[in-house]
Scaffold this active site. Structure first.
Site, PDB file in Angstrom:
ATOM      1  N   ARG A 257      -6.322   4.938   1.036  1.00  0.00           N
ATOM      2  CA  ARG A 257      -5.841   4.094   0.003  1.00  0.00           C
ATOM      3  C   ARG A 257      -6.255   4.866  -1.306  1.00  0.00           C
ATOM      4  NH1 ARG A 257      -3.367   2.552   3.768  1.00  0.00           N
ATOM      5  NH2 ARG A 257      -2.458   0.442   4.012  1.00  0.00           N
TER       6      ARG A 257
ATOM      7  N   GLU B 276      -7.968  -3.607  -2.973  1.00  0.00           N
ATOM      8  CA  GLU B 276      -7.064  -2.734  -2.805  1.00  0.00           C
ATOM      9  C   GLU B 276      -6.031  -2.745  -4.114  1.00  0.00           C
ATOM     10  OE1 GLU B 276      -3.671  -0.881  -1.077  1.00  0.00           O
ATOM     11  OE2 GLU B 276      -3.773  -2.797  -0.207  1.00  0.00           O
TER      12      GLU B 276
ATOM     13  N   SER C 142      -1.969  -6.359   1.256  1.00  0.00           N
ATOM     14  CA  SER C 142      -3.333  -6.422   1.529  1.00  0.00           C
ATOM     15  C   SER C 142      -4.182  -6.474   0.338  1.00  0.00           C
ATOM     16  CB  SER C 142      -4.090  -5.251   2.230  1.00  0.00           C
ATOM     17  OG  SER C 142      -3.331  -5.215   3.690  1.00  0.00           O
TER      18      SER C 142
HETATM   19  N1  EPU Z   1      -7.193  -9.311  12.333  1.00  0.00           N
HETATM   20  C1  EPU Z   1      -7.578 -10.608  12.499  1.00  0.00           C
HETATM   21  N2  EPU Z   1      -7.283 -11.603  11.716  1.00  0.00           N
HETATM   22  C2  EPU Z   1      -6.384 -11.447  10.558  1.00  0.00           C
HETATM   23  C3  EPU Z   1      -5.658 -10.147  10.090  1.00  0.00           C
HETATM   24  C4  EPU Z   1      -6.079  -9.269  10.849  1.00  0.00           C
HETATM   25  O1  EPU Z   1      -8.255 -10.881  13.396  1.00  0.00           O
HETATM   26  O2  EPU Z   1      -6.197 -12.495   9.606  1.00  0.00           O
HETATM   27  C5  EPU Z   1      -7.324  -8.373  12.934  1.00  0.00           C
HETATM   28  C6  EPU Z   1      -6.150  -7.577  13.771  1.00  0.00           C
HETATM   29  O3  EPU Z   1      -6.032  -8.377  15.146  1.00  0.00           O
HETATM   30  C7  EPU Z   1      -6.315  -6.385  14.219  1.00  0.00           C
HETATM   31  C8  EPU Z   1      -7.229  -5.795  13.151  1.00  0.00           C
HETATM   32  O4  EPU Z   1      -7.834  -7.019  12.370  1.00  0.00           O
HETATM   33  O5  EPU Z   1      -7.448  -6.282  15.400  1.00  0.00           O
HETATM   34  C9  EPU Z   1      -6.410  -5.064  11.918  1.00  0.00           C
HETATM   35  O6  EPU Z   1      -5.122  -5.892  11.718  1.00  0.00           O
HETATM   36  P1  EPU Z   1      -3.710  -5.225  11.141  1.00  0.00           P
HETATM   37  O7  EPU Z   1      -3.448  -4.229  12.229  1.00  0.00           O
HETATM   38  O8  EPU Z   1      -2.929  -6.254  10.890  1.00  0.00           O
HETATM   39  O9  EPU Z   1      -3.980  -4.213  10.144  1.00  0.00           O
HETATM   40  P2  EPU Z   1      -5.040  -4.345   8.819  1.00  0.00           P
HETATM   41  O10 EPU Z   1      -6.135  -3.358   8.987  1.00  0.00           O
HETATM   42  O11 EPU Z   1      -5.194  -5.741   8.726  1.00  0.00           O
HETATM   43  C10 EPU Z   1      -3.729  -2.346   7.323  1.00  0.00           C
HETATM   44  C11 EPU Z   1      -3.284  -2.041   6.095  1.00  0.00           C
HETATM   45  C12 EPU Z   1      -1.890  -2.609   6.027  1.00  0.00           C
HETATM   46  C13 EPU Z   1      -0.879  -2.248   7.065  1.00  0.00           C
HETATM   47  C14 EPU Z   1      -1.658  -2.541   8.457  1.00  0.00           C
HETATM   48  C15 EPU Z   1      -0.937  -1.855   9.653  1.00  0.00           C
HETATM   49  C16 EPU Z   1      -5.168  -1.909   4.781  1.00  0.00           C
HETATM   50  C17 EPU Z   1      -5.971  -2.541   3.606  1.00  0.00           C
HETATM   51  N3  EPU Z   1      -4.237  -2.636   5.040  1.00  0.00           N
HETATM   52  O12 EPU Z   1      -3.971  -3.657   7.604  1.00  0.00           O
HETATM   53  O13 EPU Z   1      -1.272  -2.378   4.707  1.00  0.00           O
HETATM   54  O14 EPU Z   1       0.327  -2.639   6.804  1.00  0.00           O
HETATM   55  O15 EPU Z   1      -2.793  -1.919   8.661  1.00  0.00           O
HETATM   56  O16 EPU Z   1      -1.142  -0.501   9.637  1.00  0.00           O
HETATM   57  O17 EPU Z   1      -5.512  -0.801   4.973  1.00  0.00           O
HETATM   58  C18 EPU Z   1      -1.208  -3.053   2.570  1.00  0.00           C
HETATM   59  O18 EPU Z   1      -1.853  -2.053   2.328  1.00  0.00           O
HETATM   60  O19 EPU Z   1      -0.797  -3.729   1.715  1.00  0.00           O
HETATM   61  C19 EPU Z   1      -1.017  -3.206   3.733  1.00  0.00           C
HETATM   62  C20 EPU Z   1      -0.295  -4.448   4.378  1.00  0.00           C
END
Ligand code: EPU
Length: 339
Positions: free
Chosen positions: A164, A334, A238
């Site tokens: 990012r 972010e 995010s």
């Molecule tokens: N999780 C939870 N509770 C929540 C949210 C997530 O326990 O409320 C856990 C999920 O179960 C999983 C882990 O956290 O084990 C990661 O969650 P997820 O796969 O949804 O991805 P993220 O790390 O929360 C990132 C990006 C997103 C992108 C997703 C999918 C960042 C800051 N965010 O989110 O990007 O869509 O991966 O690859 O890196 C964005 O940048 O605006 C964005 C939406």
């Protein structure tokens, strides 16, 4: 140039906050950007460059010249044995470009389906999702120097992409306006489905040998199930980055919270899931006035309507403090916070 005065920015940011712009104009090309840069009337004025407005938090009126980049065009500029090279104007909607690629069988961006925003904003923060990042398909970009008006070419290396991150958020912040991006898309594409949710979703769809279209559909289904649609509930995706902590701190946290998700992030470092941490700190689904924390993805802060950007800022500060107190982890936003 068509100049509007005292305009609400509500339609131009996906949080939907009603901040007023003193001056607003739209540009359709690199040349139009250059004209403004070189116009003595605007040389002393601060600029706010808007793409899709999907990664900003407006916390007050903007006394700047707001420039919306609305240039359009996707052009095949080169082709070799393995790749197509497409130059895309900065104002193209990112997901329209992804759809175009899938329809033409240009491989490499399908995992980035449905990310809000424009093509010009995408390299700024090296957008990524579901195991892919823009840097993997990036060839070069052209950007206008905000001081000289010169059109400058940046290679991938010069953009210094990170998680990012790019040079346009760090050392060259506010120095350039991205006018077009040239992508290198694969002719013999192997879809990447390693990211757990994609594989599972494809299996649920009964697809075992997915093509780009199937991957796009799976990604869209996953996003729609977790992330709020800005057309319905204001949000900026995010709100925080996933924090990177030391492997030692991660080991300690794992003793207390065995299920904390972590991903290797270079020597001695682990990236932890901010969404999980925020949920564990008790914020998921929390609402305060007109804003809150999304009930299906705690990393996303939402605006229910009639609220103010300052409410989101205040909520984000509370979340940061509570995460620091409970986990000793510092969350960094972010989204770009504009005061
Ligand atoms: N999780 C939870 N509770 C929540 C949210 C997530 O326990 O409320 C856990 C999920 O179960 C999983 C882990 O956290 O084990 C990661 O969650 P997820 O796969 O949804 O991805 P993220 O790390 O929360 C990132 C990006 C997103 C992108 C997703 C999918 C960042 C800051 N965010 O989110 O990007 O869509 O991966 O690859 O890196 C964005 O940048 O605006 C964005 C939406």
């Amino acid at each position: 140039m068509l100049l509007k005065e005292n305009v609400s920015l509500a339609p131009f940011n996906t949080f939907g906050f009603d901040a007023e712009a003193r001056f607003l104009t739209e540009v359709n090309s690199a040349e139009e950007i250059q004209q403004i840069i070189l116009d003595p009337q605007w040389q002393q004025k601060q600029l706010l460059i808007l793409g899709g407005g999907s990664n900003i938090l407006l916390t007050g009126p903007q006394d700047k010249l707001v420039i919306r980049i609305v240039s359009k065009g996707i052009e095949l500029v080169k082709e070799d044995h393995d790749f197509y090279y497409l130059e895309v104007q900065a104002g193209e909607i990112w997901d329209d470009f992804v759809l175009y690629c899938v329809q033409h069988q240009y491989g490499g961006v399908e995992n980035l389906s449905l990310i809000p925003g424009t093509v010009g904003a995408a390299p700024m923060q090296n957008i990524g999702a579901y195991g892919a990042e823009i840097r993997q398909v990036f060839d070069h970009l052209k950007a206008v120097d905000r001081l000289s008006g010169e059109l400058v070419r940046f290679s991938a290396e010069e953009c210094r992409f990170g998680y990012r991150e790019s040079v346009f958020k760090t050392t060259l912040k506010d120095k350039y306006i991205i006018a077009s991006v040239t992508f290198r898309l694969s002719k013999k594409h192997q879809p990447s489905i390693e990211y757990g949710d994609i594989r599972r979703t494809l299996a649920e769809m009964g697809i075992h040998e997915p093509d780009m279209k199937a991957v796009r559909e799976a990604v869209m289904a996953i996003r729609r199930s977790k992330l709020p649609d800005p057309a319905q509930i204001g949000n900026s995706g995010s709100f925080f980055k996933n924090p990177v902590i030391s492997a030692d701190q991660y080991t300690q946290l794992k003793e207390e919270f065995p299920e904390i998700p972590g991903y290797p992030a270079g020597e001695g470092q682990v990236k932890v899931a901010a969404g999980w941490i925020i949920e564990k700190a008790g914020w998921k689904g929390y609402r305060e006035g007109n804003v809150g924390v999304h009930d299906r993805q705690a990393l996303v802060l939402v605006h229910f309507g009639n609220g103010h950007g300052k409410e989101v800022l205040a909520l984000s500060d509370k979340i940061r403090k509570s995460v620091w107190d409970k986990f000793g982890i510092e969350l960094t936003p972010e989204v770009n916070i504009l005061t």
